[in-house]
Design a protein around this motif. Sequence first.
Motif, PDB file in Angstrom:
ATOM      1  N   ASP A 119      -3.567 -15.667   6.418  1.00  0.00           N
ATOM      2  CA  ASP A 119      -4.151 -14.151   7.289  1.00  0.00           C
ATOM      3  C   ASP A 119      -4.833 -14.169   8.304  1.00  0.00           C
ATOM      4  N   ASN A 120      -5.856 -15.379   7.534  1.00  0.00           N
ATOM      5  CA  ASN A 120      -7.484 -15.346   8.335  1.00  0.00           C
ATOM      6  C   ASN A 120      -6.814 -16.325   9.523  1.00  0.00           C
ATOM      7  N   HIS A 121      -5.585 -17.080   9.284  1.00  0.00           N
ATOM      8  CA  HIS A 121      -5.556 -17.954  10.775  1.00  0.00           C
ATOM      9  C   HIS A 121      -4.215 -16.736  11.865  1.00  0.00           C
ATOM     10  N   ARG A 122      -3.393 -16.696  11.176  1.00  0.00           N
ATOM     11  CA  ARG A 122      -2.827 -15.857  11.824  1.00  0.00           C
ATOM     12  C   ARG A 122      -3.752 -14.350  12.645  1.00  0.00           C
ATOM     13  N   GLU A 123      -5.151 -14.214  12.000  1.00  0.00           N
ATOM     14  CA  GLU A 123      -6.119 -13.223  13.339  1.00  0.00           C
ATOM     15  C   GLU A 123      -6.036 -14.451  14.571  1.00  0.00           C
ATOM     16  N   ASN A 124      -6.422 -14.378  15.217  1.00  0.00           N
ATOM     17  CA  ASN A 124      -6.885 -14.511  16.840  1.00  0.00           C
ATOM     18  C   ASN A 124      -8.103 -14.564  16.895  1.00  0.00           C
ATOM     19  N   ILE A 125      -9.243 -14.994  15.935  1.00  0.00           N
ATOM     20  CA  ILE A 125     -10.525 -14.979  15.151  1.00  0.00           C
ATOM     21  C   ILE A 125     -11.464 -15.555  15.146  1.00  0.00           C
ATOM     22  N   ALA A 126     -12.330 -16.167  16.166  1.00  0.00           N
ATOM     23  CA  ALA A 126     -12.612 -17.486  15.648  1.00  0.00           C
ATOM     24  C   ALA A 126     -13.292 -18.085  14.985  1.00  0.00           C
ATOM     25  N   ALA A 127     -14.016 -16.698  14.438  1.00  0.00           N
ATOM     26  CA  ALA A 127     -14.627 -15.900  13.213  1.00  0.00           C
ATOM     27  C   ALA A 127     -14.198 -16.876  11.910  1.00  0.00           C
TER      28      ALA A 127
END
Length: 362
Positions: A119-127
């Motif tokens: 889920d973290n990887h799918r989000e296009n968010i650097a943090a």
Amino acid sequence: MGIAESPSSIAPLLLRNLVTSIFIYADESLVTLANKYKLLEIIRFVLTNSFLFFLHLLPSKTHNDDTFSKSADKYVGRGGCDSGIGRALSQLLSIISDVPVSSRKYQVVRSLAESVIDDNHRENIAALHEVNRSVLSAAISRTLNQLEASMVELGRGRVEDDASSRRGPRLNRVLKTVQSVKETAWTRIWWWREDGNRSGCSAEKLAAELLWLSQKMIACGFGEEAVERWASASNLAWLSLWAEPRLQSSLVKVSAYLFRQTKDMGTEEEHCQTKLKMLMSWLPLLCRASNGTDVPVLSNRERAELEGVLEETIDMLGQEEQEQVLSLWLRHFTYCPSSDWPNLHASYARWCTASRKLLLLQ
């Protein structure tokens, strides 16, 4: 394309592998003689335990290696575990390393961890990507330390069991004295070494989790860091040469997987140095343990693919570094009669041809 010649940067690894090879073959000879002569049994017992003891003292990374320092600086990030999601993922990965595979909760926790990572990887968010990177990197480091400690303990236990099965009363007293001194030192080192194998996890389980963690890290786009950490685990590579065949098979799988990832790395000097460390650390294990216990660890297709990767990697090195790698390969390949892989004869022939040309140009 060759990298800048820097023999001093790889000299510690070369010396380690040379000493390891000598020690392995000397120990194999002493095993037979120790059955006949009690004095040799004492000598073998003391030497083997001393070797494992001092190996455990050595850091896995070469701290004066400028390449590693630069790459380590590049991987340092902030904010990974300073958030709730970072702390949650860190806790999940820590529990995975502690819970036995036989527990019905193991797969539950592992599925939760995979879900958080994906889920973290799918989000296009650097943090969130940084959360994955920093937490997975810390988990790999912790698991490497646990596996190293576990393998040292397994090695000590195997030597002691082997000795106790043959020794008499007088020899028993001598070895108990040696062991008493050794245990005092080991107790101090146990608390000094960070993240020892205090959970009692099996070495095979830890090796399997290293493969899984590396796969997740590469899937998240941080393959270079995963490869660098494995390449720098030189103590673990040393210990793997004495490991049980099943554990060696697991480590071969990790090494083969990460060697294949080097194809996607660039040709910059720091990347070439990482590849060189991979070869110097893990090539001996490939020579000695690829046959596995019942069936080969790798399929014919996987072996052929990995041989190609090894040849390409060697061809990228400078002449002196190629000589170091190929000399290491030849020594372990020759003295391991049970395996004919990896076959790097073509690389060796190319190096010989290039060396002749260099000599003629002088």
